[in-house]
Design an enzyme around this catalytic site. Structure first.
Site, mmCIF file in Angstrom:
data_model
loop_
_atom_site.group_PDB
_atom_site.id
_atom_site.type_symbol
_atom_site.label_atom_id
_atom_site.label_comp_id
_atom_site.label_asym_id
_atom_site.label_seq_id
_atom_site.Cartn_x
_atom_site.Cartn_y
_atom_site.Cartn_z
ATOM 1 N N ASP A 28 7.784 2.566 -4.480
ATOM 2 C CA ASP A 28 7.888 1.034 -3.985
ATOM 3 C C ASP A 28 8.915 0.377 -4.767
ATOM 4 O OD1 ASP A 28 6.570 1.602 -6.255
ATOM 5 O OD2 ASP A 28 4.831 0.429 -5.849
ATOM 6 N N ARG A 52 0.906 1.991 6.216
ATOM 7 C CA ARG A 52 1.675 1.188 7.245
ATOM 8 C C ARG A 52 2.627 2.186 7.859
ATOM 9 N NH1 ARG A 52 4.191 -4.221 6.544
ATOM 10 N NH2 ARG A 52 5.072 -3.474 4.727
ATOM 11 N N SER A 100 3.983 6.339 -2.776
ATOM 12 C CA SER A 100 4.043 5.792 -4.267
ATOM 13 C C SER A 100 2.824 6.581 -5.108
ATOM 14 C CB SER A 100 3.325 4.307 -4.194
ATOM 15 O OG SER A 100 4.284 3.628 -3.299
#
Length: 890
Positions: free
Chosen positions: A633, A518, A579
């Site tokens: 994250d 994203r 991540s």
């Protein structure tokens, strides 16, 4: 006058439907803890949670207390599906003075009957006994029941409120029958249900239509609020004879019923039973005849004084009148036997009246049965219920049309239910042996299940030890000299403060952690946060191609997003959530240690991923990219929640994987220079235990799961907690339980041996409180497992054991973190918030509760609040960038 009486005894279908609805409401009140005491349908738990499966074996003794007799029965089950049980029995007449004497005398008499029955036997080992006790009891276990009240002519003293199982066992011990053990108590209705659960036909409802009236059925256990059981099903003794005692049936109660009630030993009580029980039908007919004679519609000019005598007309005579094709002649003989002188017309009218009274009883039974069936159908969330109903009693057996009326009216009132009536051939005695046998089978199964699951059940001492080991490994990870060998890496993130609410401006965020990533723009204003984002796909060929192609693709997507958001000419600070395992050497510098999640782009491992992104931007001539921070994250989750709660200084991920970060004092971080302030430490606690320190709590299931992963011996703590592995642990337990004949009748499906077939999301679904067993069975049927509802109950127990351990271990690790923070700060009491994300925490129905409960126990000096992260990976990345800009601004 006769037609008026017949109309009064005929209940329209609409009124029966209304009665059915009223009974369902009364049943719900009886099951509810708050309203149970006032309910007219008592809905008493029996603690019978399973029906026979045909594997039951052994010798079982039964004692049944009947109207004026004690019946003893010895049943030998051969494990052949209960097709040919061997039975011997003996009946003992009970003196009337015992029925009305002291309670001790009654139980001594029963025990003497048992002793006499066994006199010629040679049993030395344990002989389990099932006790059929057809009176209303408050049962708290299968072998513990307090008598609520006597009925049926019994009035023994010093028994009401006492445990009748204990009274019988004491009496048996007096007879020196030490090998006889009372295992189960039930009433005759339950015995009937279990008697009819034979030959592979489970029976889940029973009706007894005798002197008294009752029904029992298998209810969803989680709806039985007055019992502790929450899984599976439990047989409920409705005690529906009291239905109507609150006046709800007043519009169908006739003057004849009122007379019968007034003459009874309990006026105003058991109104339903007094309209349907064979103890009362003869009396109802008698009062109709008295009323008709008074109106000169019967026995005109003749004395009917004999009808004034209570009990003069028996239900058995009524049934003979109704059944016989030559009814007039039979009626005449019956009436003449009473001393009456009936005309032929009298006989015809009496026959009509008898038929109406018995038919009304059948239709009322149908309304009650329809209420039970519809309730079962609704609570099991079925479109159609197919069920077997065990039936017994002199009304059912004694009236040729009783079954026909019962079935046809039940179909009209509950068309969604298909009930097959199974007449009880051996009374309730055989069923009592079944109850006892099933109880012992379940007891043996529980022992074996406990043996399988025991290694997963951690004691408080185990958890305290895990907490201490985590603390020890954290200290090693922070030490400059010990860091390299620590299983908890304690990686510096170079994030040195959390949001304080003053952050403002627009920031870009990039969230890369899988095949989709994203790009976001986050606008921080005094009024709050506004965000816009877009998801982009990384094609497989790029995931597995060159690093240059991968980062070029990422920059292309960022440029596309900025174009769509009219940000092409803006140079915005960017936070990058990446991540994958990295060694961070600065806030905007991190070296990729290894690819995971299907990525294998070349020339990236060992490189600074921020620099790779910057170089791609240069190749694309994109000057609007200013990467100021890189994070994982966990840090993003902490920062996202920290914006709303300044006390949020911990980030926790419990999803596919698990990790924790927290704010550590700089003076304790030996791997970074400087002693002032704090820095967020990414613990990477998933690797805790890689050095063998957790081997003592690993089960054989954990070891098999670990051996089959792509990284055996690595991420040991994560493999005990996170969603990627819990389903596999459960699957291996199911395989062992099936091999041990504890599940699926020992017949697994090939799918059960397929790796990763049992998803962790199944645990979340199966453990939902109140989830119908039908839905659990549906999950299992998807795996081609032929599951009984007992299998479903056991499945839930397995899932609960695995998820509870995961939550407890997570709490033990978190307890080490919060206690370290408290001690670091020299506080007696620490108040801290944990920002948390991850599907296991969010979606599992019990994980968060078990985590909080265990943490509170292990870290009592810490007040820990949990805050769900909303978009931690995206918003958190922007906030890290915002805090970085705030700290560097003049």
């Amino acid at each position: 006058q006769v037609q008026r009486a017949l109309r009064a005894l005929t209940i329209p279908l609409e009124r029966l439907q209304l009665m059915k609805n009223h009974m369902m409401q009364a049943m719900r009140r009886g099951l509810c803890r708050r309203t149970h005491a006032q309910a007219t349908v008592r809905m008493l738990p029996t603690y019978i949670c399973a029906t026979p499966d045909g594997t039951e074996k052994g010798d079982f003794l039964v004692v049944e207390l009947c109207q004026s007799k004690v019946q003893t029965l010895l049943v030998t089950l051969l494990g052949d599906g209960n097709l040919c049980p061997q039975m011997t029995h003996e009946t003992f007449d009970m003196p009337e003075e015992i029925m009305k004497g002291e309670g001790e005398m009654l139980f001594d008499f029963i025990a003497q009957c048992v002793s006499q029955f066994l006199a010629d036997s040679s049993f030395q080992e344990r002989l389990p006994l099932g006790f059929v006790f057809p009176f209303s009891c408050r049962q708290t276990q299968l072998d513990k029941a307090e008598l609520i009240s006597w009925s049926k002519g019994f009035s023994c003293s010093d028994v009401e409120g006492k445990d009748v199982v204990q009274l019988l066992q004491l009496a048996i011990n007096k007879q020196e029958l030490s090998h006889v053990e009372v295992v189960a108590l039930m009433n005759d209705t339950v015995g009937t249900m279990m008697t009819c659960s034979t030959e592979g036909r489970p029976c889940e409802v029973a009706l007894v239509m005798d002197k008294g009236s009752n029904c029992c059925f298998m209810a969803e256990a989680h709806l039985v609020e007055i019992a502790k059981e929450t899984s599976g099903r439990m047989c409920i003794n409705t005690e529906w004879g009291c239905f109507g005692s609150d006046g709800i049936l007043s519009d169908i109660v006739t003057p004849y019923d009122e007379c019968v009630d007034d003459e009874s030993s309990s006026p105003g009580e058991k109104r339903f039973e007094k309209m349907v029980g064979s103890l009362y039908l003869g009396e109802i007919v008698r009062h109709v005849l008295i009323a008709m004679a008074a109106e000169k519609a019967l026995f005109t000019g003749k004395s009917v004084a004999v009808l004034k005598e209570k009990g003069v007309l028996k239900t058995q005579q009524v049934l003979e009148i109704v059944n016989n094709e030559e009814g007039v002649a039979v009626t005449q003989r019956a009436l003449e036997a009473l001393g009456l002188q009936p005309s032929e017309r009298d006989c015809s009218r009496v026959q009509q009246i008898c038929g109406a009274v018995v038919s009304r009883a059948a239709t009322l039974y149908a309304a009650g049965l329809a209420a039970v069936l519809t309730y079962m159908c609704q609570t099991r969330q079925l479109d159609q219920l197919l069920v077997n109903v065990g039936v017994d009693g002199e009304l059912y057996q004694g009236h040729t049309r009783f079954e026909e009326i019962l079935q046809s009216v039940t179909r009209l009132l509950a068309p969604e239910c298909v009930a097959t009536l199974l007449p009880s051939t051996d009374g309730s005695g055989r069923g009592a042996a079944m109850v006892t046998a099933v109880a012992l089978r379940m007891e043996a199964q529980c022992r074996e299940v406990d043996e399988v699951l025991a290694p997963l059940r951690l004691s408080r001492a185990d958890l305290v030890q895990v907490q201490a080991l985590m603390r020890q490994e954290m200290e090693l990870g922070l030490g400059q000299e010990t860091h390299a060998s620590a299983s908890v890496r304690m990686l510096p993130t170079y994030v040195c403060s959390t949001p304080d609410g003053t952050e403002q401006g627009e920031f870009l965020a990039l969230d890369l952690g899988g095949t989709n990533f994203r790009v976001l723009v986050v606008d921080l204003t005094p009024e709050g946060i506004r965000m816009a984002s877009e998801i982009y796909v990384i094609p497989t060929d790029i995931m597995k191609g060159t690093g240059e192609a991968l980062f070029d693709h990422i920059v292309d997507c960022i440029m596309d997003f900025q174009l769509k958001q009219n940000l092409t000419n803006h140079v915005l600070p960017l936070g990058f959530t990446f991540s994958f395992p990295c060694e961070q050497v600065g806030l905007d510098k991190a070296l990729l240690l290894t690819w995971t999640k299907g990525f294998s782009a070349s020339d990236c491992v060992g490189q600074d991923v921020v620099q790779l992104l910057r170089e791609a931007a240069q190749r694309k001539h994109h000057i609007g990219l200013n990467v100021v921070a890189m994070l994982n994250d966990t840090v993003g989750t902490m920062m996202s929640c920290g914006y709303d709660d300044p006390e949020c200084e911990i980030g926790l991920i419990v999803g596919t994987g698990t990790n924790v970060c927290y704010m550590e004092e700089m003076r304790n971080v030996g791997t970074v220079e400087g002693d002032q302030g704090r820095m967020c430490i990414n613990t990477e606690w998933g690797a805790f235990g890689n050095n063998g320190c957790l081997d003592h709590i690993l089960t054989r299931f954990d070891k098999v799961v670990d051996d089959q992963t792509i990284n055996p011996g690595k991420q040991r703590f994560e493999k005990l907690i996170s969603g990627m592995y819990l389903g596999e642990i459960v699957r291996h337990i199911l395989v062992e339980m099936t091999d041990r004949q504890l599940l699926f009748h020992g017949k697994p499906s090939p799918k059960l041996y397929c790796r990763d077939i049992f998803k962790t999301k199944f645990l979340s679904t199966i453990e939902l409180n109140g989830l119908a067993l039908r839905q659990i069975r549906k999950i299992l049927h998807e795996l081609e497992l032929n599951a009984s509802y007992e299998d479903s109950v056991l499945m839930r127990e397995v899932c609960e054991a695995v998820s509870l351990r995961a939550a407890q271990l997570c709490a033990a690790g978190l307890a080490a973190v919060v206690e370290k923070m408290r001690e670091n700060r020299g506080l007696d009491q620490l108040s801290v918030t944990v920002g948390v994300d991850g599907t296991l925490y969010k979606l599992h129905p019990n994980f968060s509760y078990n985590l909080k409960k265990t943490l509170q126990d292990l870290a009592p000096n810490c007040t820990v609040t949990f805050m769900l992260s909303e978009d931690g990976s995206g918003k958190g990345a922007a906030l890290v960038a915002a805090v970085a800009c705030r700290n560097t601004s003049p």
